[in-house]
Design a protein around this motif. Structure first.
Motif, mmCIF file in Angstrom:
data_model
loop_
_atom_site.group_PDB
_atom_site.id
_atom_site.type_symbol
_atom_site.label_atom_id
_atom_site.label_comp_id
_atom_site.label_asym_id
_atom_site.label_seq_id
_atom_site.Cartn_x
_atom_site.Cartn_y
_atom_site.Cartn_z
ATOM 1 N N UNK A 84 -91.853 77.673 -25.253
ATOM 2 C CA UNK A 84 -91.954 78.788 -26.196
ATOM 3 C C UNK A 84 -92.689 78.383 -27.473
ATOM 4 N N UNK A 85 -93.268 79.351 -28.135
ATOM 5 C CA UNK A 85 -93.952 79.086 -29.408
ATOM 6 C C UNK A 85 -92.926 78.745 -30.477
ATOM 7 N N UNK A 86 -93.197 77.693 -31.211
ATOM 8 C CA UNK A 86 -92.398 77.315 -32.376
ATOM 9 C C UNK A 86 -93.381 77.076 -33.524
ATOM 10 N N UNK A 87 -93.876 78.170 -34.126
ATOM 11 C CA UNK A 87 -94.905 78.045 -35.156
ATOM 12 C C UNK A 87 -94.431 77.227 -36.360
ATOM 13 N N UNK A 88 -95.222 76.234 -36.716
ATOM 14 C CA UNK A 88 -94.889 75.376 -37.849
ATOM 15 C C UNK A 88 -96.080 75.182 -38.780
ATOM 16 N N UNK A 105 -86.466 78.264 -34.144
ATOM 17 C CA UNK A 105 -85.988 78.772 -32.857
ATOM 18 C C UNK A 105 -87.138 78.968 -31.887
ATOM 19 N N UNK A 106 -86.870 79.120 -30.622
ATOM 20 C CA UNK A 106 -85.569 79.195 -29.981
ATOM 21 C C UNK A 106 -84.965 77.814 -29.754
ATOM 22 N N UNK A 107 -83.682 77.821 -29.454
ATOM 23 C CA UNK A 107 -82.980 76.572 -29.173
ATOM 24 C C UNK A 107 -83.571 75.916 -27.921
ATOM 25 N N UNK A 149 -77.532 77.244 -28.694
ATOM 26 C CA UNK A 149 -78.063 77.228 -30.061
ATOM 27 C C UNK A 149 -77.031 76.665 -31.036
ATOM 28 N N UNK A 150 -75.774 77.049 -30.865
ATOM 29 C CA UNK A 150 -74.704 76.532 -31.730
ATOM 30 C C UNK A 150 -74.479 75.048 -31.472
ATOM 31 N N UNK A 151 -74.505 74.654 -30.211
ATOM 32 C CA UNK A 151 -74.314 73.243 -29.860
ATOM 33 C C UNK A 151 -75.442 72.394 -30.428
ATOM 34 N N UNK A 152 -76.649 72.918 -30.367
ATOM 35 C CA UNK A 152 -77.815 72.189 -30.894
ATOM 36 C C UNK A 152 -77.675 71.978 -32.387
#
Length: 143
Positions: A17-21, A76-78, A114-117
């Motif tokens: 997935x895209x994770x734009x930074x 995101x996403x996780x 997501x919470x675990x991460x």
């Protein structure tokens, strides 16, 4: 650069997935960079080459640091449990980090990935640190 592009835009064919930074990181620093670039323009018009270089370098460092901060902001996403399970391979280590083991244990017990991460302190774009460490700037002389 190629890995950065894939992380920024994603790769559906490789299930990334895209994770734009990069673009958001530079945008976050835009106002501060504009002020430095303004100072550089004034120095250039005054014939102050050293002042121009100093201002351009400052703008580059500001943008660079903003992008690095964005990389570390848990975009995101996780990550999927499978990705976490295999992260040690890209580090070329035999075992997982304790945080990765904690994450997998939490997910196996039914906690949302997501919470675990977040609880484990795992940041999607930081595994080896290579991407973050490769972010830099260049001031080029057009002569």
């Amino acid at each position: 650069a190629q890995i950065g592009y894939v992380m920024e835009t994603g790769s559906p064919s490789h299930n990334v997935p895209a994770r734009p930074f990069l673009v958001p990181g530079v945008q976050d620093a835009q106002a501060e960079c504009a002020e430095r670039l303004k100072q550089g323009a004034v120095a250039a018009l005054d014939g102050n080459e050293a002042g121009t270089l100093k201002a351009l370098t400052a703008a580059g460092i500001i943008a660079e640091n903003s992008v690095k901060q964005k990389i570390g902001s848990n975009i995101p996403p996780a990550l999927s449990p499978e990705t976490i399970r295999n992260r040690h391979r890209s580090r070329q280590t035999k075992s997982m980090r304790q945080s990765e083991k904690d994450y997998l244990k939490a997910v196996d017990s039914g906690i949302d990935p997501a919470q675990a991460q977040e609880a484990a302190g795992i940041i999607p774009l930081i595994n080896t640190g290579s991407l973050r460490n490769s972010v830099t700037h260049v001031v080029r002389d057009k002569k």
